[in-house]
Each structure stands twice: as C-alpha cells, then as structure tokens.
Enzyme design. Sequence first.
Site, PDB file in Angstrom:
ATOM      1  N   GLY A 290       1.495  15.594 -12.089  1.00 39.52           N
ATOM      2  CA  GLY A 290       2.380  16.729 -11.866  1.00 39.52           C
ATOM      3  C   GLY A 290       3.494  16.419 -10.886  1.00 39.52           C
ATOM      4  O   GLY A 290       3.738  15.266 -10.542  1.00 39.52           O
TER       5      GLY A 290
ATOM      6  N   GLU B  97      -1.195  16.071 -16.606  1.00 34.17           N
ATOM      7  CA  GLU B  97      -2.337  15.669 -15.778  1.00 34.17           C
ATOM      8  C   GLU B  97      -2.072  15.923 -14.299  1.00 34.17           C
ATOM      9  O   GLU B  97      -2.188  15.015 -13.473  1.00 34.17           O
ATOM     10  CB  GLU B  97      -2.610  14.171 -15.954  1.00 34.17           C
ATOM     11  CG  GLU B  97      -2.783  13.688 -17.378  1.00 34.17           C
ATOM     12  CD  GLU B  97      -2.782  12.150 -17.491  1.00 34.17           C
ATOM     13  OE1 GLU B  97      -2.657  11.469 -16.445  1.00 34.17           O
ATOM     14  OE2 GLU B  97      -2.905  11.653 -18.601  1.00 34.17           O
ATOM     15  N   PRO B  98      -1.711  17.131 -13.905  1.00 35.06           N
ATOM     16  CA  PRO B  98      -1.404  17.346 -12.494  1.00 35.06           C
ATOM     17  C   PRO B  98      -2.645  17.356 -11.608  1.00 35.06           C
ATOM     18  O   PRO B  98      -3.686  17.868 -12.001  1.00 35.06           O
ATOM     19  CB  PRO B  98      -0.735  18.726 -12.488  1.00 35.06           C
ATOM     20  CG  PRO B  98      -1.267  19.411 -13.687  1.00 35.06           C
ATOM     21  CD  PRO B  98      -1.574  18.348 -14.704  1.00 35.06           C
ATOM     22  N   GLY B  99      -2.525  16.767 -10.451  1.00 32.27           N
ATOM     23  CA  GLY B  99      -3.613  16.805  -9.472  1.00 32.27           C
ATOM     24  C   GLY B  99      -3.136  17.467  -8.193  1.00 32.27           C
ATOM     25  O   GLY B  99      -3.426  18.622  -7.907  1.00 32.27           O
ATOM     26  N   ARG B 100      -2.295  16.716  -7.473  1.00 27.46           N
ATOM     27  CA  ARG B 100      -1.835  17.149  -6.160  1.00 27.46           C
ATOM     28  C   ARG B 100      -1.273  18.579  -6.148  1.00 27.46           C
ATOM     29  O   ARG B 100      -1.611  19.380  -5.294  1.00 27.46           O
ATOM     30  CB  ARG B 100      -0.749  16.184  -5.682  1.00 27.46           C
ATOM     31  CG  ARG B 100      -0.308  16.386  -4.255  1.00 27.46           C
ATOM     32  CD  ARG B 100       0.968  15.586  -3.964  1.00 27.46           C
ATOM     33  NE  ARG B 100       0.908  14.222  -4.405  1.00 27.46           N
ATOM     34  CZ  ARG B 100       0.474  13.194  -3.663  1.00 27.46           C
ATOM     35  NH1 ARG B 100       0.093  13.403  -2.431  1.00 27.46           N
ATOM     36  NH2 ARG B 100       0.460  11.975  -4.159  1.00 27.46           N
TER      37      ARG B 100
ATOM     38  N   TYR C  57      -0.419   5.728   3.787  1.00 23.17           N
ATOM     39  CA  TYR C  57       0.946   5.891   3.248  1.00 23.17           C
ATOM     40  C   TYR C  57       1.946   6.370   4.292  1.00 23.17           C
ATOM     41  O   TYR C  57       3.026   6.848   3.928  1.00 23.17           O
ATOM     42  CB  TYR C  57       0.970   6.926   2.111  1.00 23.17           C
ATOM     43  CG  TYR C  57      -0.162   6.865   1.130  1.00 23.17           C
ATOM     44  CD1 TYR C  57      -0.262   5.813   0.215  1.00 23.17           C
ATOM     45  CD2 TYR C  57      -1.116   7.868   1.087  1.00 23.17           C
ATOM     46  CE1 TYR C  57      -1.300   5.783  -0.694  1.00 23.17           C
ATOM     47  CE2 TYR C  57      -2.154   7.845   0.173  1.00 23.17           C
ATOM     48  CZ  TYR C  57      -2.240   6.788  -0.719  1.00 23.17           C
ATOM     49  OH  TYR C  57      -3.258   6.762  -1.627  1.00 23.17           O
TER      50      TYR C  57
ATOM     51  N   CYS D 134     -12.199   3.540  15.587  1.00 19.05           N
ATOM     52  CA  CYS D 134     -11.729   2.393  16.366  1.00 19.05           C
ATOM     53  C   CYS D 134     -10.669   1.608  15.605  1.00 19.05           C
ATOM     54  O   CYS D 134     -10.903   0.465  15.196  1.00 19.05           O
ATOM     55  CB  CYS D 134     -12.902   1.497  16.703  1.00 19.05           C
ATOM     56  SG  CYS D 134     -14.150   2.415  17.577  1.00 19.05           S
ATOM     57  N   GLU D 135      -9.552   2.239  15.337  1.00 17.29           N
ATOM     58  CA  GLU D 135      -8.419   1.571  14.695  1.00 17.29           C
ATOM     59  C   GLU D 135      -7.157   2.253  15.189  1.00 17.29           C
ATOM     60  O   GLU D 135      -7.098   3.483  15.235  1.00 17.29           O
ATOM     61  CB  GLU D 135      -8.451   1.760  13.166  1.00 17.29           C
ATOM     62  CG  GLU D 135      -9.636   1.157  12.500  1.00 17.29           C
ATOM     63  CD  GLU D 135      -9.288   0.355  11.266  1.00 17.29           C
ATOM     64  OE1 GLU D 135      -8.112  -0.052  11.109  1.00 17.29           O
ATOM     65  OE2 GLU D 135     -10.198   0.136  10.476  1.00 17.29           O
TER      66      GLU D 135
ATOM     67  N   TYR E  27      -6.323  14.625  -2.329  1.00 20.22           N
ATOM     68  CA  TYR E  27      -6.437  13.259  -1.819  1.00 20.22           C
ATOM     69  C   TYR E  27      -6.867  13.237  -0.349  1.00 20.22           C
ATOM     70  O   TYR E  27      -6.417  12.396   0.425  1.00 20.22           O
ATOM     71  CB  TYR E  27      -5.122  12.491  -2.032  1.00 20.22           C
ATOM     72  CG  TYR E  27      -4.683  12.470  -3.476  1.00 20.22           C
ATOM     73  CD1 TYR E  27      -5.457  11.829  -4.443  1.00 20.22           C
ATOM     74  CD2 TYR E  27      -3.525  13.127  -3.905  1.00 20.22           C
ATOM     75  CE1 TYR E  27      -5.074  11.821  -5.776  1.00 20.22           C
ATOM     76  CE2 TYR E  27      -3.140  13.126  -5.243  1.00 20.22           C
ATOM     77  CZ  TYR E  27      -3.917  12.476  -6.170  1.00 20.22           C
ATOM     78  OH  TYR E  27      -3.548  12.465  -7.488  1.00 20.22           O
TER      79      TYR E  27
HETATM   80  N1  LLP Z   1      -2.724  10.867 -14.029  1.00 15.35           N
HETATM   81  C1  LLP Z   1      -2.895   9.588 -13.654  1.00 15.35           C
HETATM   82  C2  LLP Z   1      -3.088   8.567 -14.679  1.00 15.35           C
HETATM   83  C3  LLP Z   1      -2.843   9.249 -12.287  1.00 15.35           C
HETATM   84  O1  LLP Z   1      -2.989   7.976 -11.935  1.00 15.35           O
HETATM   85  C4  LLP Z   1      -2.636  10.263 -11.322  1.00 15.35           C
HETATM   86  C5  LLP Z   1      -2.585   9.937  -9.900  1.00 15.35           C
HETATM   87  C6  LLP Z   1      -2.507  11.597 -11.762  1.00 15.35           C
HETATM   88  C7  LLP Z   1      -2.539  11.859 -13.122  1.00 15.35           C
HETATM   89  C8  LLP Z   1      -2.305  12.750 -10.820  1.00 15.35           C
HETATM   90  O2  LLP Z   1      -1.072  12.681 -10.188  1.00 15.35           O
HETATM   91  P1  LLP Z   1      -0.571  13.887  -9.246  1.00 15.35           P
HETATM   92  O3  LLP Z   1      -0.348  15.083 -10.097  1.00 15.35           O
HETATM   93  O4  LLP Z   1      -1.653  14.138  -8.252  1.00 15.35           O
HETATM   94  O5  LLP Z   1       0.666  13.381  -8.634  1.00 15.35           O
HETATM   95  N2  LLP Z   1      -3.898   8.927  -3.110  1.00 15.35           N
HETATM   96  C9  LLP Z   1      -2.469   9.133  -3.280  1.00 15.35           C
HETATM   97  C10 LLP Z   1      -2.127   9.589  -4.674  1.00 15.35           C
HETATM   98  C11 LLP Z   1      -2.589   8.627  -5.744  1.00 15.35           C
HETATM   99  C12 LLP Z   1      -2.267   9.127  -7.116  1.00 15.35           C
HETATM  100  C13 LLP Z   1      -2.874   8.261  -8.149  1.00 15.35           C
HETATM  101  N3  LLP Z   1      -2.733   8.738  -9.480  1.00 15.35           N
HETATM  102  C14 LLP Z   1      -1.980  10.111  -2.220  1.00 15.35           C
HETATM  103  O6  LLP Z   1      -2.790  10.565  -1.408  1.00 15.35           O
HETATM  104  O7  LLP Z   1      -0.779  10.404  -2.149  1.00 15.35           O
END
Ligand code: LLP
Length: 403
Positions: free
Chosen positions: A227, A261-264, A304, A330-331, A358
């Site tokens: 997303g 495929e939204p996550g964040r 990041y 301890c970092e 995340y």
């Molecule tokens: N689909 C695929 C194939 C992905 O690799 C990802 C995220 C998503 C969907 C979801 O993306 P979003 O909607 O969340 O942007 N740990 C990192 C983010 C790594 C994202 C990896 N892939 C952070 O904390 O910023």
Amino acid sequence: MNNTNYPRLAAQYGTPLYVYHQAALTAAFAAYQTAFSGCQPLVCYAVKANGNLSVIRHFAQLGSGFDTVSAGEIARVLAAGGDASKIIFSGVGKTEAEMEYALNAGIKCFNVESLPELERLNDVAGRLGKIAPISFRINPDVDAKTHPYISTGLKANKFGIAMRDAEQAYQRAASLPHIKIIGVDCHIGSQLTDLSPLIAACERLIALIDKLSAQGIALQHLDLGGGVGIVYKDEHTPDLHAYAQAVEPLLKARGLSLVLEPGRSLVGNAGVLLTRVEYVKHGEEKNFVVVDAAMNDLMRPALYQAYHAVENVSRPDAPQITADIVGPICETGDFIGKERQIGAAQGDILAIRSAGAYASSMASNYNARCRAAEVMIDEQGNSRLVRRRETMDDLLATEREYL
Ligand code: LLP
C-alpha cells in the site's frame, strides 16, 4: 484514539505495551475499499506488518484477504479464521514444505519470484495431485524513492522476475501440467510517499498483460503489491482516490480484477507503543531519557533511521528538555528517537506513535528481553489483551530440556 487513557492502560497491563485501535483498523481498510470500489478489489492485508491473531481476525471479519510470506503467516491467518481462498503467498525463498502446506490449505495464488521456484512448485503440486494457481512477480524496474532497505522494484533488488524475462516465464508456466496462470504482480517498495512510481509500475505491467494476451495467455488479476506510505512526521502521503483513478480504467478495459497487498497503511497509525521512563540521565554532551522499550520492541529507528513521534502521555505539559530517547539494550544503535524535545521524569509514560506496523512483528528476544504484551481497544473504547507478555519461562522453554 485521542481520548484513550494510556497511563491507565500502562498501569493495568504493564509496559512496554503495544496498543491497537480497532476503529482505526476498520477505517484504514474501508479507505481502500471505498477508493477502489470501482474495480472491486481484493485487499490482501500484508500479515508481516502485524501478525497478531486478533488483528488478522478483525480484517478477516471485514472481508479481507491476506498477503503472506511464510507457512507461519499462513498458519496465523488460518488460526485466526481467515479464508484460505483469499490468501496469496509471496516471497523469494519458498521451501517445498511451505509449498505443500499452502497447496493443502487451498490458497488463492502463489506469487512466484523465479523460474526455479516455478519448476519446484510444479513438482510439488504434481506430487500432491494438485494444480497450483500462480502469478509472477515482475520487477518493473521503477525507483520507489523510499529507504534503500525497503525499496524492492529495481533491477538490483533480489525480488521478482526481470521484465525482459517475463514473457518467457509465462510461456514456460503455460506448458507445465500442474500450474495454472491466474495473474501478475509487483511490489516496488514500502512507505511510498509518491504515487508516480506506483502508477508507472502499473502501466508497465499492463503493457506486459497486453503482450501476453496477444499470445493467448489471459490473466485474471493484476496485483499491485503493498500500500501507500503513512505519516510518521510530516510526510505527504499519496491519495488513494488519485491512485484508484489512475489504475481503474486500465483494469476495466481489460476485464482484470485488482489485488492489493497493503500492510503498513492498514495498521501503522492504528497502534502506539507505550513505554515507561526509567531514568533521565544528564550526560556530558547530551541528555538521555532511558525508557523500558528498546530496539527489540521497535527495530525501525535502529534499522532504517526511522522517525517515530514520541509524546509524554502522563504529563503532557511537563517542561521539555532536548534528549535522546534510548532503550536499555547494550548497543549504541538502541534508540527510539534522537535530539527530541520531550518532557520526561522517572515513571512518566511515553507513547511512541505509528507503532502498529513493523513493530511487534519485528520484535525479538535480544538481550533476553521478554516480548511485550499487546492490547486492542474496541469501538466502544474497551481494552482487552490480545497477546500476553512473555514470561521468563517462555524465554527458557525451547532450551531447558537440552541442558
Ligand atoms: N507485499 C509484499 C510482497 C511486500 O514485500 C510487502 C512489504 C508488502 C506487500 C506490504 O507493504 P506495505 O503496504 O506495508 O508498504 N520492515 C520495513 C518494511 C518492510 C516491507 C517489506 N515488504 C519497515 O519497518 O519499514
């Protein structure tokens, strides 16, 4: 969200504590459904952002599908009551065991990232007497203009199949007996604050779809991956309606359905991480606010250089100092925020914002720290535990018998 009594939750459940707001999850999901309503999207929540079973269950109840990247994530979705026929399985390193697991579960689609993976999937499906539905993840070679660690759509990245190899990959797939081609996908990166790379990626995939269709390979869906970005500080985030307006006509003209495929953006700003101030330390050059949350609870600043807003929620008007907010690990990299204006005294509760995505899903036991508890606030404002805090026994459980 604004009138939640965070100090009371901290007292009740302890700290560090992740707190999620169900109403915010619902609203974020509805925003995608509404914006893209013209092409009846299948919104597949990317479980990696936050795999808590209650979060998954809530999205399942809203009708969500799920983007997964391991058998473990598929197991989470199934355990939470998610619909297997709405699961897609992404990732560059799917093992045979994972393929078997996913085929037996009856998932919607494997997002295949290489030719060796395709061959393996065909073999595994053949052995099980099944047909594997697939999409190829194509690398459209566009710059997502985000942090290099979360940029995935460039030629130099490990993900997907190069555009120039795409047609051949589809032809090979069409010739395999245990593979059924259903779609094409891409994912160019995460925390995208600019719409143009997303639209460019879509246009490139559409061009590929047209070429394939001229060769008799018809696709059912186009999956545009993750997303849009969210506001951590003062980012300008893409407008979902503008995104939808750009892609809808392209899909409709070809009778394609849309997968996202939204996550964040579904969970990030629906959660905070509460932490207690242990010490305020006046160093020679800097002040430090030492809190009880650390990089094992929130890895993003260390990994990041990510910014998360931090506020004092127990004494919002406390006189402010400039300080680094750091954890007990301890970092030197164990910081939550640097050079922040913050009012803090021992015992104060701070809320670390945008910690729904995340954060808990990237948590670890580093420094033998128990992973934090998670709480959900429902639409009526009632809180409930959705994951208990780990105990010392949990920490020792997988090793003690081998002593
Ligand atoms: N689909 C695929 C194939 C992905 O690799 C990802 C995220 C998503 C969907 C979801 O993306 P979003 O909607 O969340 O942007 N740990 C990192 C983010 C790594 C994202 C990896 N892939 C952070 O904390 O910023």
